[in-house]
Write an enzyme that holds these catalytic residues in place. Structure first.
Site: not given
Ligand code: KIV
Length: 252
Positions: A44, A83, A112, A114, A181
């Site tokens: 994202d 994401d 993914k 968070e 991160e």
């Molecule tokens: O969105 C993204 O690019 C990320 C990475 C920096 C891990 O979540």
């Protein structure tokens, strides 16, 4: 790589570390394919580097899906993670499931999310339906309005304990990998040793099981973006600007 890992990443092709890079379009995806990168994240972060927004909050699932389709065409080999953007899973598990399904149909092989405890139930549901999940703790940009910025996390013991607990919860819920991160190197190393699943670091030192960077950052596309953890492997900002200037000169 002796850790429990996804079939597609088994042994990460015999390498000791998992390589991951973000990617958003067909042309860059072809280059990533040629590099033999293990995994691609359609992050994202496209809110920042593609849409020019200050945060990732405005990114939509349909936008991630659009970029996943383009990237999958250019890079059929790397394991492709999409994401889940802000709003795609915060309001209900059902909505999270629907949006994850959309991303998998677009060509992703995992999603993914968070967070820690607050996403545990969602992770379990996704995994039970065969959708592999990558967790993400530490600096979680979707929480920018809570934390008030993008600074390093884990500065206090309380924060470090919270991040470690969150990582363990995410693993327990069934995630297959986790991004750490902007956390202290020592904390990333401890979490990496404690977890059975691989850890992927960004601004988290060298002791994680793999590393991820935003592709434009590692290629030096913006000479004004220089976070301390970033190693630029070339300087495309200068190279591209020079090429464009030469082109204009030729036209004239
Ligand atoms: O969105 C993204 O690019 C990320 C990475 C920096 C891990 O979540």
């Amino acid at each position: 790589m002796n850790k429990v890992t996804l079939p597609m990443l088994k042994g990460a092709k015999g390498k000791k570390k998992i390589s991951m890079v973000t990617c958003y379009d067909f042309t860059f995806a072809k280059l990533v394919e040629r590099s033999e990168m293990d995994t691609i994240l359609v992050g994202d972060s496209l809110g920042n580097v593609i849409k020019g927004q200050p945060t990732t909050i405005g990114v939509e699932t349909s936008e991630i899906a659009y970029h996943v389709k383009a990237v999958r065409k250019g890079a059929p080999s790397p394991f492709l993670v999409a994401d889940m953007p802000f709003g795609s899973y915060q309001t209900s598990i059902e909505k999270g499931m629907e949006n994850a399904v959309e991303l998998m149909k677009a060509g992703a092989e995992a999603v993914k999310v968070e967070g820690g405890q607050e996403v545990a139930q969602l992770i379990s549901r996704l995994v039970s339906f065969g959708i592999p999940v990558i967790g993400h703790v530490g600096l979680t940009p979707q929480y920018v309005n809570k934390f008030g910025g993008f600074g390093k996390r884990g500065k206090t013991k309380e924060e470090r304990d919270f991040i470690k607990r969150s990582a363990l919860i995410v693993e327990e819920a069934g995630a297959d990998m986790i991004v750490l991160e902007s956390v202290p190197d020592k904390l990333a190393s401890e979490i990496t040793q404690e977890l059975k699943i691989p850890t992927i670091g960004i601004g988290a030192g060298k002791e994680t099981d793999g590393q991820v960077l935003v592709i434009y950052d590692l290629l030096g596309m913006d000479k004004n973006f220089n976070p301390s953890f970033l190693k630029k492997y070339c300087n495309l900002d200068d190279i591209i600007t020079k090429a464009l200037k030469e082109y204009i000169k030729d036209i004239e």
